[in-house]
Each structure stands twice: as structure tokens, then as C-alpha cells.
Design a protein around this motif. Structure first.
Motif: not given
Length: 840
Positions: A77-104
Motif C-alpha cells: 500500500p501507499v502509506s503516505e503522500l506529501k506535496a513539495a509544490s516549490a519542487l513540483t514533487r510528490l514524496l511517496v512512502l511505500c514499502d519503507n521507501t520515500i520516492t520522489l515523483v513529478n506532481m503533474m
């Protein structure tokens, strides 16, 4: 009590997210502006655009448009999501790993930057780096009892700090260098820069889910024991009282001034201002509650909803409509931070005014007055509630929208005369207070005219005070009102204040002649005489002088006895007046006496007229020394005018007789004390003391014991301790009296004795100092020392001095003391030495 602070509105319905796939559940959400991101249990991220719509009726709805969804390729499951609008990035926590993805487009960053080994994470909303293109992230590491700080850039991450904790952390929130941590058994504040930590309070993570939420700069909200929502600062203290949640609270969010809590059945809304629960919304199966830039979102496993806050002004008006004044004011004060300053000031003043009228309608006048003052109420809003009080010329129009729901005072009181009287009494008091303040600026005529009308209607004694002082009463309205209420004397004062003395005198003369009725002043004739005495209009004086002389001979006598100014106006002979005024005073006293006896013969009741005449007679007997005392005393003998007899005996210095009458005939002990006071006015202390001792002797005179006299004697001593010689009193009082009975007297006597002793010592000290100065001056005047030997002889008898005792004359000559005692020789010697040295 409930307040409708929020409305629950659906944002993303089940079908939009999962269609007919019932196994899909919502695990986390994130909202940034209009962008809504949802993480699910099947490792998907969904991106929606939220469009807020407001109907013409003011109803708010949300339309969610799906943009795209992305599978992360893991069966977790996707555990947590946090937006970093200044970087246009979404921080995604899944399987104990935080991945940086493009917000768009939800694609991972090309560099593959990620943070591994994270159980949960929090973004620092008060960053310390100062880099606007960097996000500071705190993670709870999979390593036991470890916290790590990272700096996240557009395409890379960098570890900054690793901190170890005394227990395993479960939840974290960040502010600057401070971490608020939920450990296994307690909450702590930890400064990760210095390593200094501070314990907050205990809790058990095995029994309930910890909640750690940053709610403002250096302040956190925590789920405490006993179902309490606790506030804590980074200093480890609480500046707000806790709110009462349920024991099984799941999540919390902030939407100032409210804290919103979620449990398994309800959403509850608590005020941060007074900590009271304001609203409860049924909501089952909820498991996510978060706030995003003032937007509160709640979710079940299958749908997403938004808590839409009602405008604060609407909430405040609803509270006022329910007459919940205190809550409305607390909420209004709390709204200051959310509303521009100028707009807030206008809004808050109006709310204070509305609250004032609510309190006024409930007859809470003190509270209403304070609210009117604080809200700077245009006082005419209040006056306009009272029919006919505003002048007909007033241009006042009530506030729109209205500050209250009442047409006038009749509607407000529903015809209850007692309530109406109380309201009028309040307005009198309020107008009297504000008429001389800035509140009255521009409205002085309206205020004073309304005040005059209220006074006249209520027959209030302040009516005359208003008219004889500076006022702005409008003549036309005020005159008609005074005439309506038959206040003709007051109407005359109004005419006089407006420079119409002829109209004033015409009214007053009609009252004295009986043409119109007004009992305001029983001495109106004397008032008219005094008025004419100081009147600068000579034509007006001569016009009424004949009326004055012909109207009332008795009153004229009184005027001639006490005022010499009127003679100039009436062209009377002053020399004749001086020789005859004793006759007039005696004659006036006889007139009063005969009138009183006549009235007493007609009725046994004390009528107002008798009381008034008795007062005038006593005043004349007390204050005048220009009547024949024995003549009046003979007239009173055989009547029941005991008080008057006592006054006359006092004039004759026969105080024992006077006091005997007051004590034994009238049994008026207060009058006896007053007698001693006014008879000793402008006399020395000994004279007053003599009178009080005389009164005490009358109380304690031998005869039949009288308890009332004994108590009067005790009260006399205790109330006038300084008027007595304590030593003489102790000789007079019976031996059976206790010390406790006379303790106030004895205390006062001792105090007076000590005071007298100290004053005497001070006077003695001053006299001794003065004497020392005199001696010093005397020694200075003596000049050179005088040498006495057996060769020196007395200048009178020419014999030598056998003893070192002598008298020195101003010329320096020395004589025996017995020679100096001879007056004849002393006189000759003084004459002989008159031209000699003047030294002493």
C-alpha cells in the motif's frame, strides 16, 4: 451548545476511484491547491482536480475531475503522500521507501533519488536551511530508536542528521530544530541540533494511536491521556487549556479557531478559544482526517469528503441570533487573525453593538452599557427605541442592516410597564454619563433633549439640574414636552437658559397666583424675588416689583430679614431696614408659630404643610439672632413644640433645660447630639466638651433606671470619644459598666491622650529650641565677660559685693540684687543710664 461551524461535502465518491473493485481502499491523501492525490492499498496513486462551486443560494459543492493514476509497481500500500509544490514533487512512502515523483505526471525523477528505511515521515513547515528550493524531511527510521533528517532537492536527497531516542518513536512532527515525538510510553520535545530533550507527559502506545500535529509556529497538538487534546510549545509548556476528545480519537486537524477530531463514529469540533465542543457530525468508518492550507479533508476507505467552514461572520451572527453573546464575542475576537485589520474593526464594532442590544433586551444593563461603549454605538440608535424621544428635527436613520429586531420599546418589553420603567431608567443613566464624552459629539441636541424628556416624564429631580447647567436641549421640542407634563417651573428655567426671561417670569407668576398648578418649588415667591434681585433687565424688574410688594407680606418680611440686595431693586430705605429688622424677624417667627398651631388644631396628623412650616420655623430660630427670644419662648409655653423650646433655651445658654427636653420629653437622642454640635459651632474645644459632658450627665442623672438612656450614654461616649475628658467620664459612669462596653470610647480616649501628649511634647521641643536660640542671642549680646572682684562696689549703695550675685544694667554698671529691687532707685538708675550703652 452547538454551533454550525462546518458542513460535510462529498469530494470524491467511491465509483470515481474504484468503480466496482471493492478490494481497493484509500490509504492516504494529500491536497495542494486544487490538486488532490490519493494513495491506495493496491499501490496506486490517483490525481484529481477539485473545482469548488457556489450556487446562487450560497451552497458549496465540489466537482472532482480525474487527471491520471499511476501504479508504483509494488504489491504494497501507499502509506503516505506529501506535496513539495516549490519542487513540483510528490514524496511517496511505500514499502519503507520515500520516492520522489513529478506532481503533474506522477513519474519518478530520472535520477531515481529516494530515501530508504523510513517507517513514517514529516515535512518541516518551518525550515531552518533558508533554501526555497529545498524541503526538510524528518523520518522515523526502520533502525530502532533512530530519527533521521534529510534535505530533499528537485532530483536528489541529502542526509543532515541522525538522532537516537531513548525509546522507539511512533509518530513525529517538526518545527525548526524541534521534533515533537511520540515514543512508546511518552511524548517528548527534542532539539535535534543540540540533542536536548524534554519530557511532556506519558501515554501508552499499546492502548491508543498517538497523535502528533504541528498547529503553528513552535506549537503542537497531541492526543493526551483521558481523552484530552493537549497543546504544547517547544519549551514544553501549554499556553492553552486542553480540549476534551473521546478516548478512541483517530486523527486531528486545525481550522482556526477550531480543532477538529475524528473517532470511529463522529467528527467533533472544538473551539481553541474557549475549549468547548461546538459541533458534532456523525461519520462512521472514517480513518483519515487532515488539514491542507486551511482545507479540512476527511476520508473513509472508499470516499473523500471536505469539511467546508461556514464564514466566521455567519457563525457569529448565528450565535447572536441565539442570544449566545459571550460565545459570539469570543469567536469574533479569535477571527482577528483571519480578517484584514480595517474590515475586522468595522465588523467587531458592529458585533459589539448587536451584543449590547441583546443584553439590553434581557435587562442586563451593565453588560449592555459596556458593549455600547466598546462598540462606539451611535447613541441615537438606542434613543430611537424610545418613542418620541428624538427631536422632530433629528435627521437620524437607523443602521442597515439593523442592529436588533425591535421596532420600539413597546415591542421589546411587550407592554410590561415594570420592564419599560427599568429601560427608561437605564437610558437616563447612560445618557447622563455619555453627554459630556466624545460619544456625544455631533449629537448633543438629540441627547440632551431626550434626557430632558425622560426626566420630565419620570418627575426626576435631575431635570432642574440639567436646565440650570450648560445644556443643548432644543427649545421647541423641550418646551412642548414640559408643558405636556405640567413642568411649568422647569419650562421657565428653559426659557431663562434661552434668554427669554419675560416668558419665564410670566410662567412663574402664574404658578404663584394659582392660574396653573406646579408644586416643584414651595418657595417660588422667594425664588422670583431672588431672580429679580439679580436680573439685569431693569424694565422687567420694575414690571414685577409692584406684584412682589403686594403679593405676600409674610414672605416679604422673610426677604427683608435675610437679604439686603432686594432693597436696591425695590428702592427701600436701608437705614429704616437696619433699625426695624429685629421686629420683622420676631414677627415672622410669630407668623410661622401661629400658622403651625392653627394647622395642629385642625388635624392631629402631620401634614406636609405643617412639616414644611416647622422646618422653616426651626431654621429661623437656629440661624437668626435678630428676634426676641423670651417673647417667642412665652408664646411656645404650653404647646407641644418641644424641639423649638430646646432651641430657644439653647439661645439663652440654658443648655441643661434644652437637653432635658430633648432627652426626657422628645427622647430624641440623635437630636440631643446634634444640639451639642450646632450650639458649639465656632466655639472653642472647652465649650463643646462642656455641652457633651452636660448631655452625658442628663443621661446618667439619678432617678428611675432607664435602659434606653443607658444605651444612649454608651453610644454617646463611643461615638464621640474625642469630645470628652476621659478622667471626668470615668468618675461619672457607674462602676457596674464593663470595660468591653466602653472599649471604643476608651480606645479613642487613649488615642486622643497619646496624640495630645505627643503634640505637647512636640510643642515643648519647639519651645525649648526657640528658648535655646534666644539664650544664644542673649549671650551674643552680652559682649565681653564681666569680672567681679572685692574691689568693685555697687553703684547704688557703694558697698562691695560679698556674694557672686549681681544685677548688670544696660550701661554696664553693677548693683546688688536687693538694691535693684528698690523701685525708686531702679527708676532713677534707669533714667540715669538712658544715654549709656544699650548692651544687656
Amino acid at each position: 451548545m452547538s454551533v454550525k461551524a462546518f458542513k460535510l461535502v462529498s469530494a470524491v465518491e467511491r465509483e470515481m476511484l474504484m468503480g466496482d473493485k471493492n478490494y481497493i481502499n484509500i490509504e492516504c491523501i494529500e491536497c495542494c491547491g486544487k490538486n488532490l492525490y490519493i494513495g491506495t492499498n493496491d499501490c496506486f496513486i490517483y490525481h484529481f482536480l477539485l473545482d469548488e462551486k457556489i450556487s446562487t443560494a450560497g451552497k458549496i459543492t465540489f466537482a472532482a475531475t480525474k487527471q491520471l493514476h499511476k501504479y508504483l509497481g509494488l504489491k504494497k500500500p501507499v502509506s503516505e503522500l506529501k506535496a513539495a509544490s516549490a519542487l513540483t514533487r510528490l514524496l511517496v512512502l511505500c514499502d519503507n521507501t520515500i520516492t520522489l515523483v513529478n506532481m503533474m505526471n506522477l513519474e519518478p525523477v530520472p535520477t531515481g533519488a529516494r530515501i530508504k528505511g523510513a517507517v513514517t515521515f514529516a515535512v518541516n513547515e518551518n525550515p531552518v536551511s533558508g533554501d526555497p528550493f529545498c524541503v526538510e524531511v524528518c523520518i522515523i527510521s526502520v533502525k530502532r530508536r533512530t530519527i533521521q533528517m534529510f534535505m530533499v532537492f528537485e532530483d536528489r536527497v541529502q542526509i543532515v542528521k541522525e538522532v537516537f531516542t531513548p525509546e522507539q518513536p511512533c509518530a513525529v512532527a517538526v518545527d525548526g530544530y524541534y521534533l515533537c515525538l511520540a515514543l512508546t510510553t511518552q511524548y517528548i520535545i527534542l532539539n535535534y541540533n543540540t540533542g536536548v530533550s524534554q519530557d511532556l507527559f506519558p501515554y501508552c502506545s499499546d492502548e491508543k494511536r498517538p497523535i502528533v500535529k504541528r498547529i503553528g509556529r513552535q506549537e503542537f497538538l497531541l492526543a493526551g491521556p483521558g481523552g484530552l487534546g493537549m497543546f504544547a510549545t517547544v519549551d514544553g509548556i501549554s499556553q492553552r487549556a486542553p480540549v476534551h476528545w473521546s478516548e478512541n480519537v483517530i486523527g486531528a486537524a486545525l481550522c482556526f479557531p477550531y480543532v477538529v477530531a475524528l473517532d470511529d463514529e463522529f467528527i467533533t469540533v472544538h473551539s481553541m478559544l474557549d475549549q468547548q465542543q461546538k459541533q458534532t457530525l456523525p461519520f462512521k468508518e472514517g480513518h483519515i482526517l487532515q488539514d491542507f492550507e486551511g482545507k479540512v479533508i476527511v476520508a473513509t476507505n472508499k470516499g473523500v469528503y471536505i469539511l467546508v467552514p461556514l464564514p466566521l461572520e455567519k457563525q457569529i451572527q448565528d450565535l447572536l441570533a441565539s442570544h449566545r453573546v459571550e460565545e459570539a464575542l469570543v469567536l469574533a475576537k479569535g477571527a482577528r487573525r483571519n480578517i484584514p485589520k480595517e474590515k475586522f474593526q468595522v465588523m467587531y464594532k458592529r458585533i459589539l453593538q448587536q451584543a449590547g442590544f441583546i443584553q439590553f433586551a434581557q435587562l442586563q444593563f451593565l453588560e449592555a452599557k459596556e458593549l455600547f461603549r466598546s462598540g462606539q454605538l451611535d447613541v441615537r440608535e438606542l434613543i430611537s427605541l424610545y418613542p418620541f424621544l428624538l427631536p422632530t428635527s433629528s435627521s437620524f436613520i437607523r443602521s442597515h442592516p439593523p442592529l436588533h429586531e425591535y421596532a420600539d420599546l413597546n415591542q421589546l418589553t411587550q407592554g410590561d410597564q415594570e420592564k419599560m420603567t427599568k429601560c427608561k431608567r437605564f437610558l437616563m443613566s447612560y445618557l447622563n454619563e455619555v453627554r459630556s464624552t466624545e460619544v456625544a459629539n455631533g449629537y448633543k441636541e438629540d441627547i440632551d433633549t431626550a434626557l430632558l424628556k425622560l426626566y420630565a416624564e419620570a418627575n426626576h429631580e435631575s431635570l432642574l439640574d440639567l436646565l440650570v447647567s450648560e445644556n443643548f436641549c432644543l427649545l421647541t421640542d423641550s418646551a412642548a414636552w414640559l408643558e405636556k407634563h405640567k413642568k411649568y417651573f422647569a419650562l421657565g428655567l428653559l426659557y431663562h437658559y434661552n434668554g427669554q426671561d419675560a416668558a419665564a417670569l410670566q410662567l412663574w407668576v402664574k404658578i404663584v397666583d394659582g392660574d396653573i398648578q406646579d408644586s416643584t418649588r414651595s418657595d417660588l415667591y422667594e425664588y422670583i424675588v431672588d431672580f429679580l434681585t439679580f436680573c439685569s433687565d431693569q424694565d422687567l424688574v420694575w414690571k414685577y416689583s409692584e406684584w412682589v410688594l403686594q403679593k405676600n407680606e409674610e414672605v416679604l418680611y422673610s426677604t427683608l430679614g435675610f437679604s439686603s440686595a432686594i432693597q436696591k431693586q425695590l428702592n427701600l430705605d436701608m437705614r429704616y431696614f437696619k433699625h426695624r429688622r429685629k421686629k420683622y424677624h420676631t414677627h415672622l417667627a410669630v407668623l410661622y408659630l401661629e400658622a403651625i398651631l392653627q394647622l395642629k388644631s385642625v388635624t392631629t396628623d402631620k401634614c406636609t404643610e405643617t412639616t414644611d412650616l416647622l422646618f422653616k420655623l426651626r431654621s429661623l430660630l437656629q440661624k437668626s439672632d435678630l428676634y426676641r427670644i423670651h417673647f417667642i419662648l412665652d408664646k411656645i409655653q404650653g404647646t407641644d413644640l418641644h424641639m423649638e423650646s430646646a432651641i430657644l433655651y439653647g439661645k439663652l445658654e440654658e443648655h441643661e433645660k434644652a437637653l432635658h427636653i430633648l432627652v426626657h420629653e422628645l427622647k430624641d437622642f440623635h437630636a440631643a447630639e446634634e444640639y451639642c454640635m450646632w450650639n458649639s459651632e465656632n466655639r472653642d474645644t472647652q465649650y463643646r466638651r462642656k455641652l457633651f459632658h452636660m448631655l452625658l450627665s442628663v443621661y446618667l442623672s439619678p432617678g428611675t433606671p432607664d435602659c434606653a438612656l443607658v444605651m444612649a450614654a454608651v453610644d454617646l461616649l463611643n461615638n464621640h470619644a474625642t469630645e470628652f475628658d476621659a478622667a471626668l467620664v470615668l468618675q461619672l459612669v457607674p462602676d457596674s459598666w464593663s470595660v468591653q462596653l466602653l472599649s471604643p470610647f476608651l480606645a479613642g480616649a487613649v488615642r486622643q491622650s497619646v496624640h495630645t501628649r505627643r503634640m505637647t511634647q512636640a510643642a515643648l521641643g519647639l519651645a525649648q529650641a526657640e528658648n535655646l536660640i534666644y539664650k544664644y542671642e542673649k549671650v551674643k549680646q552680652r559682649g565681653a565677660p564681666i569680672l567681679l572682684s572685692d574691689k568693685k562696689v555697687c553703684q547704688v549703695c557703694q558697698n562691695p559685693f560679698c556674694e557672686p550675685v549681681f544685677v548688670r544694667y544696660p550701661n554696664g554698671g553693677m548693683v546688688h540684687t536687693h538694691c535693684a529691687a528698690n523701685r525708686h532707685l531702679n527708676s532713677n538708675m534707669t533714667h540715669h543710664s538712658s544715654s549709656s550703652s544699650n548692651q544687656t
